[in-house]
Design an enzyme around this catalytic site. Structure first.
Site, PDB file in Angstrom:
ATOM      1  N   TRP A 365       0.838  -1.212   0.000  1.00  9.81           N
ATOM      2  CA  TRP A 365       0.000   0.000   0.000  1.00  9.81           C
ATOM      3  C   TRP A 365       0.866   1.253   0.000  1.00  9.81           C
ATOM      4  O   TRP A 365       0.395   2.344  -0.282  1.00  9.81           O
ATOM      5  CB  TRP A 365      -0.959  -0.015   1.188  1.00  9.81           C
ATOM      6  CG  TRP A 365      -0.323   0.261   2.538  1.00  9.81           C
ATOM      7  CD1 TRP A 365       0.816  -0.295   3.049  1.00  9.81           C
ATOM      8  CD2 TRP A 365      -0.807   1.167   3.541  1.00  9.81           C
ATOM      9  NE1 TRP A 365       1.070   0.177   4.311  1.00  9.81           N
ATOM     10  CE2 TRP A 365       0.092   1.089   4.646  1.00  9.81           C
ATOM     11  CE3 TRP A 365      -1.887   2.037   3.635  1.00  9.81           C
ATOM     12  CZ2 TRP A 365      -0.080   1.842   5.812  1.00  9.81           C
ATOM     13  CZ3 TRP A 365      -2.052   2.777   4.802  1.00  9.81           C
ATOM     14  CH2 TRP A 365      -1.160   2.686   5.870  1.00  9.81           C
ATOM     15  N   ASP A 366       2.161   1.092   0.306  1.00 12.43           N
ATOM     16  CA  ASP A 366       3.106   2.217   0.297  1.00 12.43           C
ATOM     17  C   ASP A 366       2.972   3.020  -1.002  1.00 12.43           C
ATOM     18  O   ASP A 366       3.080   4.247  -1.005  1.00 12.43           O
ATOM     19  CB  ASP A 366       4.558   1.705   0.365  1.00 12.43           C
ATOM     20  CG  ASP A 366       4.825   0.766   1.531  1.00 12.43           C
ATOM     21  OD1 ASP A 366       3.923   0.007   1.890  1.00 12.43           O
ATOM     22  OD2 ASP A 366       5.955   0.780   2.055  1.00 12.43           O
ATOM     23  N   GLU A 493       0.356  -2.976  12.467  1.00 16.38           N
ATOM     24  CA  GLU A 493       0.593  -4.430  12.419  1.00 16.38           C
ATOM     25  C   GLU A 493       0.913  -5.046  13.781  1.00 16.38           C
ATOM     26  O   GLU A 493       1.235  -6.223  13.864  1.00 16.38           O
ATOM     27  CB  GLU A 493       1.720  -4.730  11.423  1.00 16.38           C
ATOM     28  CG  GLU A 493       1.324  -4.383  10.007  1.00 16.38           C
ATOM     29  CD  GLU A 493       2.427  -4.651   8.983  1.00 16.38           C
ATOM     30  OE1 GLU A 493       3.528  -5.051   9.368  1.00 16.38           O
ATOM     31  OE2 GLU A 493       2.154  -4.426   7.790  1.00 16.38           O
ATOM     32  N   LYS A 603       2.359  -0.091  16.049  1.00 15.29           N
ATOM     33  CA  LYS A 603       3.592  -0.004  15.275  1.00 15.29           C
ATOM     34  C   LYS A 603       3.628   1.320  14.503  1.00 15.29           C
ATOM     35  O   LYS A 603       4.673   1.903  14.264  1.00 15.29           O
ATOM     36  CB  LYS A 603       3.629  -1.184  14.303  1.00 15.29           C
ATOM     37  CG  LYS A 603       4.860  -1.283  13.448  1.00 15.29           C
ATOM     38  CD  LYS A 603       4.768  -2.497  12.539  1.00 15.29           C
ATOM     39  CE  LYS A 603       5.955  -2.621  11.614  1.00 15.29           C
ATOM     40  NZ  LYS A 603       5.757  -3.636  10.583  1.00 15.29           N
ATOM     41  N   GLN A 604       2.432   1.752  14.068  1.00 20.16           N
ATOM     42  CA  GLN A 604       2.381   2.924  13.176  1.00 20.16           C
ATOM     43  C   GLN A 604       0.995   3.561  13.225  1.00 20.16           C
ATOM     44  O   GLN A 604       0.064   2.987  13.779  1.00 20.16           O
ATOM     45  CB  GLN A 604       2.696   2.485  11.752  1.00 20.16           C
ATOM     46  CG  GLN A 604       1.696   1.508  11.163  1.00 20.16           C
ATOM     47  CD  GLN A 604       2.307   0.677  10.052  1.00 20.16           C
ATOM     48  OE1 GLN A 604       2.786  -0.415  10.293  1.00 20.16           O
ATOM     49  NE2 GLN A 604       2.286   1.190   8.832  1.00 20.16           N
TER      50      GLN A 604
HETATM   51  C1  BGC Z   1       4.779  -1.625   7.471  1.00 17.78           C
HETATM   52  C2  BGC Z   1       3.777  -1.661   6.354  1.00 17.78           C
HETATM   53  C3  BGC Z   1       4.497  -1.388   5.049  1.00 17.78           C
HETATM   54  C4  BGC Z   1       5.656  -2.357   4.848  1.00 17.78           C
HETATM   55  C5  BGC Z   1       6.485  -2.055   3.619  1.00 17.78           C
HETATM   56  C6  BGC Z   1       5.897  -2.607   7.180  1.00 17.78           C
HETATM   57  O1  BGC Z   1       6.864  -2.538   8.184  1.00 17.78           O
HETATM   58  O2  BGC Z   1       4.168  -1.956   8.707  1.00 17.78           O
HETATM   59  O3  BGC Z   1       2.771  -0.695   6.571  1.00 17.78           O
HETATM   60  O4  BGC Z   1       3.605  -1.486   3.998  1.00 17.78           O
HETATM   61  O5  BGC Z   1       6.517  -2.273   5.967  1.00 17.78           O
HETATM   62  O6  BGC Z   1       7.066  -0.799   3.702  1.00 17.78           O
END
Ligand code: BGC
Length: 774
Positions: A365-366, A493, A603-604
């Site tokens: 999704w980035d 996550e 985490k985010q």
């Molecule tokens: C993040 C995801 C991201 C992925 C790739 C993961 O650590 O939690 O949101 O899409 O890294 O960058």
């Protein structure tokens, strides 16, 4: 427009530094990516990540699940390290050159105005004779199949015999690190050389992947010159004797040049790649392109490269006054995004761009949520190409939905190269249905910024409708008549497989509303009639989508006055972040996932991102309280997080917090703030830093009401300015102490809003200026 977007670094002989510079000085053009490895290599005891990659080219490898439950993914795609054509050994008067034993003084340069990297070298032989060399590398934007190296060696004190020993190696391996979940755990040779051919000044090799069956042709051409002290070139003829096969899968060109004192030996190596994903006959295609580009002057190719970048910077120019490091870091971020963006079909932007093998070249999704906004505002053609990938893979997303038991709709894979799911751990992979939200959001944002109805009719609405159907099939009505979505994972996550993730429900409702709105508004167009027939979608189904969106359940917690991340989030104990030792971060490397899932620890950004993207999802007080709540329990272990907190803080008028969260994120890769940029750049964070400035500090908003601009000046900045595109116009924001302005640089009259008031810029050159809020 400013110029001088140049980064210069001394190259030390340090392993970490070498590896970092391979990322920082990588050359890429969306198709070819070449890490900034030293041509002559490094001694065996130093392991760097030597690599050349092609966007969208992959091998299929097994991903055995320990327990074979129904429809779990058992294979994945992985990005390939393709033929190494960067290897060039240099001998001067019989002495082999390498920067360690020669103790050469070495500078690395990245010129972002002209689109090249340069390595300059200066050294002395044992008799103190001085030599200089420069190695210029270009991944050409206008010729995406082409990568060139121009290697120049000058002898300052005596006549000299220069030998370029130039290799074309098909026998390469991928990089691996079994201790890092973000990298592949086994080093494999995925390619087999199946054919090689030589002419008097070139070689072609065809290699084939064992499982995916993709053929990759690499054609390498050579030119040789001497240059006098004024730089006048004299070509030296190359005859077939200088090129030979030293083993299967490796061809060597041995080019000797005699130069007089003060003269230069110049060797130009052209590499052209072509693959069977895009070409029916990659071998002949690579030969054809090689002939074409070798027929041009190198200076002509360089000029075209510079012109592409001049046009890009004209659209994307950004300058930050008061922090030179940050200013350069933002140029670097934008340049890397531009280097990573697709210039062909069947490819998108990977989490590490084309700068390294981290995350195996997968698209997440980035791309849509973090990188695409930059292109929507600076290069709508590239934005359109990025969106095209999701249309190209819509059928695969339909199949993926089927695997998951859905009767209708499309579910995009969490991570992929071809459109098939590559995530082996479904709780924080496939269950992240919000990937669909990122894609529908991208379609809508692109449309709002460009007004491109043709795109909606040809591709966009089909994606929106299939995503809307998926949501309808995933959710259900609960006892109170609310539409609920259960068992999904949101962006955070550290919390997986929950009910009613606030973010997911928001993006589902948003995507569904727009799918319905477009269907109804453009319902009379022939293309829309054809689409509803193709999809077998009727008014009744549209009504069901509309109703589910209207009745979407968005959790609210009375006690804290916040939007809870999901139904059970607030029942869990709060993780004691204050007393967690520093060395235990990122938590994912130290705690079992299940342990993390049972705590309130993020985490985010998750709910905070929902509030930013969907301002109607809660009132201002709820958003403020939520921001304060989540900031205490978020680790920002993902680089996709702080930029979101910064943007939302700007939106809420929390200017100090906006600056605090913006912090060092923009400098992450250029200054290696997380210590892992050697694995490749953090593409999403680069786009996030851009958004934190443009959507955050400058308060740019593009929605159904049009464009609005509400900037403030962060305390640590003296000023900032940037250009952006909106609905065919080019505009410029300038913010300095006490004052901000918006100027129309190109295009027709434009209306916009500032601080709730309406303004117009009537003609090119018109400017509106206001006093600043702070
Ligand atoms: C993040 C995801 C991201 C992925 C790739 C993961 O650590 O939690 O949101 O899409 O890294 O960058």
């Amino acid at each position: 427009m400013r110029s001088n977007r140049i980064i210069t670094k001394k190259q030390s002989f340090d392993k970490a530094e070498l590896r970092l510079n391979e990322t920082l000085f990588c050359n890429a053009n969306g198709y070819i990516g070449v890490r900034g490895t030293l041509e002559e290599g490094v001694p065996d005891f130093i392991s760097t990540m030597r690599g050349m990659y092609l966007g969208g080219v992959y091998e299929i490898i097994p991903m055995k699940q320990a327990e074979s439950l129904c429809n779990l993914i058992e294979k994945k795609q992985t990005m390939l390290n393709v033929a190494d054509t960067q290897t060039i050994y240099l001998c001067v008067n019989g002495e082999k050159f390498d920067i360690q034993s020669t103790q050469a003084d070495c500078d690395r340069i990245l010129n972002m105005d002209e689109g090249y990297t340069l390595r300059t070298l200066a050294w002395k032989d044992k008799d103190s004779n001085r030599y200089e060399a420069s190695i210029k590398r270009v991944a050409h934007f206008e010729h995406p199949n082409l990568f060139t190296i121009e290697y120049r060696v000058r002898s300052l004190d005596r006549d000299a015999e220069i030998l370029f020993d130039s290799r074309h190696i098909a026998d390469v391996k991928n990089y691996s690190d079994p201790d890092d979940p973000r990298l592949a755990d086994e080093s494999e040779a995925y390619l087999e050389a199946v054919m090689s051919e030589m002419t008097e000044n070139s070689s072609i090799m065809l290699a084939k992947t064992k499982v995916s069956g993709i053929s990759i042709a690499s054609a390498v051409g050579h030119k040789l010159f001497t240059a006098d002290e004024k730089g006048n070139l004299k070509e030296i003829e190359i005859n077939g004797d200088q090129i030979d096969r030293i083993k299967n899968g490796e061809i060597r060109g041995t080019f000797r040049v005699h130069i007089e004192k003060g003269q230069e030996a110049v060797y130009v190596k052209y590499t052209v790649f072509a693959d069977s994903i895009r070409e029916s006959d990659p071998k002949n295609k690579s030969r054809e392109i090689l002939c074409e580009v070798m027929g041009k002057e190198l200076s002509e190719l360089y000029k075209v490269q510079k012109d592409v970048l001049t046009a890009f910077w004209q659209r994307a120019d950004m300058e930050i006054q008061g922090d030179d490091e940050l200013d350069l870091a933002m140029c670097f971020n934008m340049y890397q995004l531009f280097q990573s963006s697709p210039r062909m079909d069947k490819v998108s932007i990977a989490a590490k761009g084309l700068s390294g093998e981290g995350y195996e070249g997968h698209y997440f999704w980035d791309t849509e949520m973090y990188a695409l906004p930059f292109f929507i505002l600076t290069d709508t053609e590239l934005a359109r190409r990025i969106l095209a990938f999701r249309y190209e893979t819509l059928d695969k997303a339909r199949e993926n939905a089927g695997l998951l038991g859905h009767k209708k709709g499309a579910l995009y894979p969490w991570r992929t190269i071809t459109g098939e799911e590559c995530s082996g751990y479904f709780p924080s992979g496939t269950a992240a249905y919000h990937i669909n939200g990122a894609i529908s959001n991208a379609v809508i944002s692109y449309y709002l910024a460009t007004g491109d109805t043709d795109y909606l009719l040809s591709e966009g609405e089909e994606i929106l409708l299939e995503i809307a159907r998926l949501w309808l099939d995933t959710g259900n009505y609960d006892r109170d008549g609310k539409f609920v979505i259960n068992e999904v994972t949101g962006p955070d996550e550290y919390t997986c497989m929950t009910d009613n993730n606030f973010y997911t429900n928001c993006c589902a409702a948003h995507g569904m509303k727009w799918a319905v709105k477009i269907f109804r508004e453009l319902g009379n167009r022939d293309e829309m009639k054809a689409l509803s027939e193709k999809l077998g979608i009727d008014d009744d189904e549209i009504e069901k989508i509309s109703e589910a969106a209207e009745k979407m359940y968005l959790p609210y917690d009375e006690k804290f006055g916040i939007s809870p991340q999901d139904d059970s989030f607030l029942q869990k104990p709060v993780w004691d972040l204050e007393n967690t030792p520093k060395e235990e971060f990122p938590l994912l490397l130290h705690y079992h996932p299940l342990h993390l899932y049972r705590y309130q620890v993020c985490k985010q950004a998750d709910t905070v991102l929902a509030h930013f993207l969907y301002p109607d999802s809660a009132d201002k007080e709820t958003m403020e309280k939520s921001f304060r709540y989540y900031e205490k329990i978020t680790t920002h272990d993902s680089s996709l997080s702080t930029c979101v907190f910064s943007m939302q803080a700007s939106r809420l008028g929390l200017y100090d917090e906006a600056e605090k969260y913006f912090g060092d994120s923009a400098k992450l890769d250029l200054y290696n703030r997380h210590g892992n940029s050697g694995d490749g750049v953090h593409t999403a964070n680069m786009g996030g830093a851009y958004m934190a400035i443009v959507y955050g500090f400058a308060g740019i908003r593009i929605n159904e009401d049009g464009l609005s601009v509400d900037p403030f000046l962060p305390k640590s900045f003296k000023g900032y300015s940037f250009n952006f595109c909106y609905r065919g116009r080019s505009l410029r924001v300038e913010v300095k102490s006490g004052e901000a302005s918006l100027k129309l640089l190109d295009g027709e009259k434009i209306d916009f809003c500032h601080n709730g008031d309406k303004y117009s810029l009537n003609s090119v050159g018109a400017v509106s200026t206001w006093k600043l809020k702070q």
